[in-house]
Design a protein around this motif. Structure first.
Motif, PDB file in Angstrom:
ATOM      1  N   THR A 159       0.819  -1.217   0.000  1.00 36.35           N
ATOM      2  CA  THR A 159       0.000   0.000   0.000  1.00 36.35           C
ATOM      3  C   THR A 159       0.848   1.261   0.000  1.00 36.35           C
ATOM      4  O   THR A 159       0.315   2.352   0.229  1.00 36.35           O
ATOM      5  CB  THR A 159      -0.930   0.005   1.223  1.00 36.35           C
ATOM      6  N   GLY A 160       2.157   1.111  -0.207  1.00 39.30           N
ATOM      7  CA  GLY A 160       3.039   2.265  -0.179  1.00 39.30           C
ATOM      8  C   GLY A 160       3.785   2.348   1.144  1.00 39.30           C
ATOM      9  O   GLY A 160       3.879   1.366   1.891  1.00 39.30           O
ATOM     10  N   PRO A 161       4.326   3.502   1.473  1.00 39.57           N
ATOM     11  CA  PRO A 161       5.037   3.656   2.748  1.00 39.57           C
ATOM     12  C   PRO A 161       4.103   3.402   3.929  1.00 39.57           C
ATOM     13  O   PRO A 161       3.030   3.984   4.016  1.00 39.57           O
ATOM     14  CB  PRO A 161       5.516   5.117   2.707  1.00 39.57           C
ATOM     15  N   GLU A 162       4.520   2.506   4.837  1.00 37.39           N
ATOM     16  CA  GLU A 162       3.701   2.141   5.989  1.00 37.39           C
ATOM     17  C   GLU A 162       4.469   2.459   7.259  1.00 37.39           C
ATOM     18  O   GLU A 162       5.647   2.145   7.389  1.00 37.39           O
ATOM     19  CB  GLU A 162       3.353   0.651   5.936  1.00 37.39           C
ATOM     20  N   SER A 163       3.777   3.088   8.222  1.00 40.12           N
ATOM     21  CA  SER A 163       4.386   3.418   9.494  1.00 40.12           C
ATOM     22  C   SER A 163       3.290   3.606  10.530  1.00 40.12           C
ATOM     23  O   SER A 163       2.121   3.821  10.181  1.00 40.12           O
ATOM     24  CB  SER A 163       5.244   4.681   9.390  1.00 40.12           C
ATOM     25  N   ASN A 164       3.664   3.517  11.799  1.00 43.81           N
ATOM     26  CA  ASN A 164       2.728   3.751  12.893  1.00 43.81           C
ATOM     27  C   ASN A 164       2.637   5.254  13.144  1.00 43.81           C
ATOM     28  O   ASN A 164       3.522   5.846  13.763  1.00 43.81           O
ATOM     29  CB  ASN A 164       3.201   3.013  14.151  1.00 43.81           C
ATOM     30  N   LEU A 165       1.573   5.858  12.664  1.00 49.11           N
ATOM     31  CA  LEU A 165       1.440   7.310  12.760  1.00 49.11           C
ATOM     32  C   LEU A 165       1.059   7.767  14.164  1.00 49.11           C
ATOM     33  O   LEU A 165       1.107   8.960  14.450  1.00 49.11           O
ATOM     34  CB  LEU A 165       0.393   7.798  11.750  1.00 49.11           C
ATOM     35  N   GLU A 166       0.666   6.836  15.042  1.00 51.21           N
ATOM     36  CA  GLU A 166       0.315   7.210  16.410  1.00 51.21           C
ATOM     37  C   GLU A 166       1.531   7.239  17.330  1.00 51.21           C
ATOM     38  O   GLU A 166       1.453   7.773  18.427  1.00 51.21           O
ATOM     39  CB  GLU A 166      -0.722   6.224  16.956  1.00 51.21           C
ATOM     40  N   ALA A 167       2.631   6.650  16.894  1.00 49.19           N
ATOM     41  CA  ALA A 167       3.848   6.625  17.710  1.00 49.19           C
ATOM     42  C   ALA A 167       4.796   7.730  17.267  1.00 49.19           C
ATOM     43  O   ALA A 167       4.731   8.225  16.142  1.00 49.19           O
ATOM     44  CB  ALA A 167       4.540   5.267  17.595  1.00 49.19           C
ATOM     45  N   THR A 168       5.685   8.126  18.172  1.00 46.54           N
ATOM     46  CA  THR A 168       6.682   9.149  17.857  1.00 46.54           C
ATOM     47  C   THR A 168       7.788   8.538  17.004  1.00 46.54           C
ATOM     48  O   THR A 168       7.952   7.302  16.970  1.00 46.54           O
ATOM     49  CB  THR A 168       7.285   9.715  19.144  1.00 46.54           C
TER      50      THR A 168
ATOM     51  N   ILE B 168       5.194   1.822 -10.899  1.00 44.93           N
ATOM     52  CA  ILE B 168       6.621   1.501 -10.783  1.00 44.93           C
ATOM     53  C   ILE B 168       7.436   2.766 -10.533  1.00 44.93           C
ATOM     54  O   ILE B 168       8.347   2.782  -9.685  1.00 44.93           O
ATOM     55  CB  ILE B 168       7.098   0.779 -12.061  1.00 44.93           C
ATOM     56  N   ASP B 169       7.115   3.838 -11.228  1.00 46.60           N
ATOM     57  CA  ASP B 169       7.850   5.091 -11.037  1.00 46.60           C
ATOM     58  C   ASP B 169       7.670   5.612  -9.608  1.00 46.60           C
ATOM     59  O   ASP B 169       8.640   6.063  -8.975  1.00 46.60           O
ATOM     60  CB  ASP B 169       7.367   6.137 -12.052  1.00 46.60           C
ATOM     61  N   ASN B 170       6.438   5.559  -9.085  1.00 43.90           N
ATOM     62  CA  ASN B 170       6.186   6.011  -7.713  1.00 43.90           C
ATOM     63  C   ASN B 170       6.921   5.136  -6.702  1.00 43.90           C
ATOM     64  O   ASN B 170       7.489   5.643  -5.719  1.00 43.90           O
ATOM     65  CB  ASN B 170       4.690   6.003  -7.422  1.00 43.90           C
ATOM     66  N   LEU B 171       6.892   3.826  -6.923  1.00 44.94           N
ATOM     67  CA  LEU B 171       7.557   2.903  -6.005  1.00 44.94           C
ATOM     68  C   LEU B 171       9.064   3.117  -6.021  1.00 44.94           C
ATOM     69  O   LEU B 171       9.713   3.099  -4.963  1.00 44.94           O
ATOM     70  CB  LEU B 171       7.216   1.461  -6.382  1.00 44.94           C
ATOM     71  N   ARG B 172       9.633   3.331  -7.192  1.00 47.16           N
ATOM     72  CA  ARG B 172      11.074   3.592  -7.263  1.00 47.16           C
ATOM     73  C   ARG B 172      11.437   4.877  -6.540  1.00 47.16           C
ATOM     74  O   ARG B 172      12.490   4.960  -5.889  1.00 47.16           O
ATOM     75  CB  ARG B 172      11.500   3.674  -8.729  1.00 47.16           C
ATOM     76  N   GLN B 173      10.572   5.874  -6.638  1.00 51.85           N
ATOM     77  CA  GLN B 173      10.839   7.126  -5.941  1.00 51.85           C
ATOM     78  C   GLN B 173      10.799   6.919  -4.424  1.00 51.85           C
ATOM     79  O   GLN B 173      11.633   7.464  -3.685  1.00 51.85           O
ATOM     80  CB  GLN B 173       9.803   8.176  -6.352  1.00 51.85           C
ATOM     81  N   GLN B 174       9.834   6.120  -3.967  1.00 56.08           N
ATOM     82  CA  GLN B 174       9.751   5.822  -2.536  1.00 56.08           C
ATOM     83  C   GLN B 174      10.966   5.030  -2.060  1.00 56.08           C
ATOM     84  O   GLN B 174      11.525   5.301  -0.995  1.00 56.08           O
ATOM     85  CB  GLN B 174       8.467   5.055  -2.245  1.00 56.08           C
TER      86      GLN B 174
ATOM     87  N   GLN C 135      10.911  -3.919  -2.620  1.00 60.98           N
ATOM     88  CA  GLN C 135      11.688  -4.485  -3.720  1.00 60.98           C
ATOM     89  C   GLN C 135      10.984  -5.703  -4.312  1.00 60.98           C
ATOM     90  O   GLN C 135      10.980  -5.904  -5.534  1.00 60.98           O
ATOM     91  CB  GLN C 135      13.087  -4.867  -3.217  1.00 60.98           C
ATOM     92  N   LYS C 136      10.407  -6.528  -3.436  1.00 63.12           N
ATOM     93  CA  LYS C 136       9.643  -7.680  -3.936  1.00 63.12           C
ATOM     94  C   LYS C 136       8.452  -7.210  -4.763  1.00 63.12           C
ATOM     95  O   LYS C 136       8.129  -7.803  -5.799  1.00 63.12           O
ATOM     96  CB  LYS C 136       9.168  -8.523  -2.753  1.00 63.12           C
ATOM     97  N   LEU C 137       7.794  -6.141  -4.291  1.00 60.81           N
ATOM     98  CA  LEU C 137       6.651  -5.600  -5.042  1.00 60.81           C
ATOM     99  C   LEU C 137       7.105  -5.038  -6.383  1.00 60.81           C
ATOM    100  O   LEU C 137       6.415  -5.180  -7.402  1.00 60.81           O
ATOM    101  CB  LEU C 137       5.969  -4.518  -4.206  1.00 60.81           C
ATOM    102  N   LEU C 138       8.291  -4.397  -6.397  1.00 62.28           N
ATOM    103  CA  LEU C 138       8.819  -3.853  -7.649  1.00 62.28           C
ATOM    104  C   LEU C 138       9.095  -4.978  -8.652  1.00 62.28           C
ATOM    105  O   LEU C 138       8.811  -4.828  -9.851  1.00 62.28           O
ATOM    106  CB  LEU C 138      10.091  -3.059  -7.364  1.00 62.28           C
ATOM    107  N   ASP C 139       9.635  -6.087  -8.173  1.00 58.00           N
ATOM    108  CA  ASP C 139       9.876  -7.225  -9.068  1.00 58.00           C
ATOM    109  C   ASP C 139       8.568  -7.749  -9.660  1.00 58.00           C
ATOM    110  O   ASP C 139       8.510  -8.107 -10.845  1.00 58.00           O
ATOM    111  CB  ASP C 139      10.594  -8.337  -8.301  1.00 58.00           C
ATOM    112  N   ALA C 140       7.529  -7.786  -8.825  1.00 55.79           N
ATOM    113  CA  ALA C 140       6.232  -8.241  -9.329  1.00 55.79           C
ATOM    114  C   ALA C 140       5.682  -7.267 -10.364  1.00 55.79           C
ATOM    115  O   ALA C 140       5.120  -7.680 -11.396  1.00 55.79           O
ATOM    116  CB  ALA C 140       5.246  -8.404  -8.171  1.00 55.79           C
TER     117      ALA C 140
END
Length: 339
Positions: free
Chosen positions: A55-64, A237-243, A171-176
């Motif tokens: 789903t793109g960049p994933e992080s816990n937004l409730e934690a510091t 693919i372009d967005n994922l490579r940028q991320q 990277q696995k998603l990019l290969d797919a």
């Protein structure tokens, strides 16, 4: 309650001696223990620890940011490969060889040493978030150089491996995506070829009649659909490579070391004194309580009329008044007068 108090005060000095002696023994043990050295480094988390997923960049937004990076580092420390990489070239292996205290065929088993090092690093490296962006990494050892090198290796390994692990799913998603892009390109090229072939086979159709031709309309719609699918995958693919490029800058983008690892400083013995003395006091109190309970349970003496009623159903006709020990001895020593 009366029997309990009598048991305590009958041996009061012994109990007090036990309460004093055992904590003193604990303090003596603390004095004999080797000194411990603690090394600490302070790290400034530049942003939250982020992993690139489906789903793109994933992080816990409730934690510091400090909490997310501290949690990620704690999880890495409990992986065998990371823990062993941290313990390499630190002298920890030599220190653990002495503590293991056994050999096989005259040699230490390398598997045992690796297991001990991985467990030592996972259990004793302390990572603590101290603020919104600030976290500390510390380790305590009997050797000051070992403590310092362990903390240094934790920081270097975290900076080197954290980004690669965070980018693994991406990277696995990019290969797919690359496989899907190749298939979409084939479908698009085939659709364009089919549309061009149809026009070549029907040169008599004017431009105005192509729109109304159902077969051409179907081929043209298929070409547009294939083109849209190809472009969407290429955009993803372009967005994922940028991320991946943004998160793949290593430790320089993840955190910054504020205070470098300090040399292992000797820890205060006060904590050891309090711990050992408290342990001795706890053992003394537990022993006293156990002894009092045992003595009260074993006491079968009769002190009052109510105690007699507990062991017999006979009525109490008369009760002798309270007499001192001297009076009791005098009364029992006299003979009864003859009648």
């Amino acid at each position: 309650m009366r029997r309990t108090l009598e048991t305590i005060f009958r041996r009061l000095w012994g109990f007090l001696g036990l309460i004093v002696i055992l904590p003193l023994i604990g303090v003596g043990i603390a004095l004999l223990l080797p000194r411990s050295y603690e090394s600490t480094a302070t790290v400034w988390a530049l942003h939250r620890y982020t992993a690139v997923g489906s789903t793109g960049p994933e992080s816990n937004l409730e934690a510091t940011p400090a909490e997310t990076q501290a949690n990620a580092l704690k999880e890495l420390l409990h992986t065998r490969v990371f823990a062993l990489n941290v313990s390499r070239s630190t002298g920890l292996a030599d220190e653990l060889r002495e503590s293991l205290g056994y050999k096989v065929n005259g040699l230490f088993r390398s598997q045992d040493i690796d297991d001990a090092m991985a467990t030592e690093v996972a259990d004793n490296v302390v990572v603590t978030p101290n603020g919104y962006n600030l976290l500390s990494i510390s380790y305590t050892s009997g050797n000051s150089r070992v403590a310092e090198r362990i903390v240094q290796n934790v920081i270097s390994q975290f900076g080197g491996q954290s980004s690669s692990l965070a980018l693994y799913d991406g990277q696995k998603l990019l290969d797919a995506y690359q496989g899907e892009l190749a298939k979409a390109k084939e479908d698009y090229d085939k659709a364009v070829t089919d549309e061009a072939t149809y026009l070549q086979q029907h040169p008599d159709k004017a431009r105005s009649t192509q729109i109304s031709d159902p077969e051409y309309a179907r081929l043209h719609a298929k070409t547009q659909q294939a083109q849209t699918s190809y472009q969407n995958i290429q955009t993803a693919i372009d967005n994922l490579r940028q991320q991946l490029a943004t998160l793949g800058q290593g430790s320089s983008d993840l955190f910054k070391v504020v205070d470098s690892t300090s040399p292992g400083l000797p820890m205060s013995r006060m904590k050891s004194f309090l711990l050992c003395a408290g342990t001795g006091l706890g053992i003394a109190l537990a022993a006293i309580v156990l002894y009092v309970v045992m003595m009260v349970r074993r006491d079968r003496a009769v002190y009052t009329a109510s105690d007699i009623q507990k062991i017999t159903s006979l009525p109490v006709m008369m009760q002798t008044p309270y007499l001192t020990a001297g009076t009791t001895a005098l009364a029992t020593s006299q003979t009864l007068p003859s009648v």
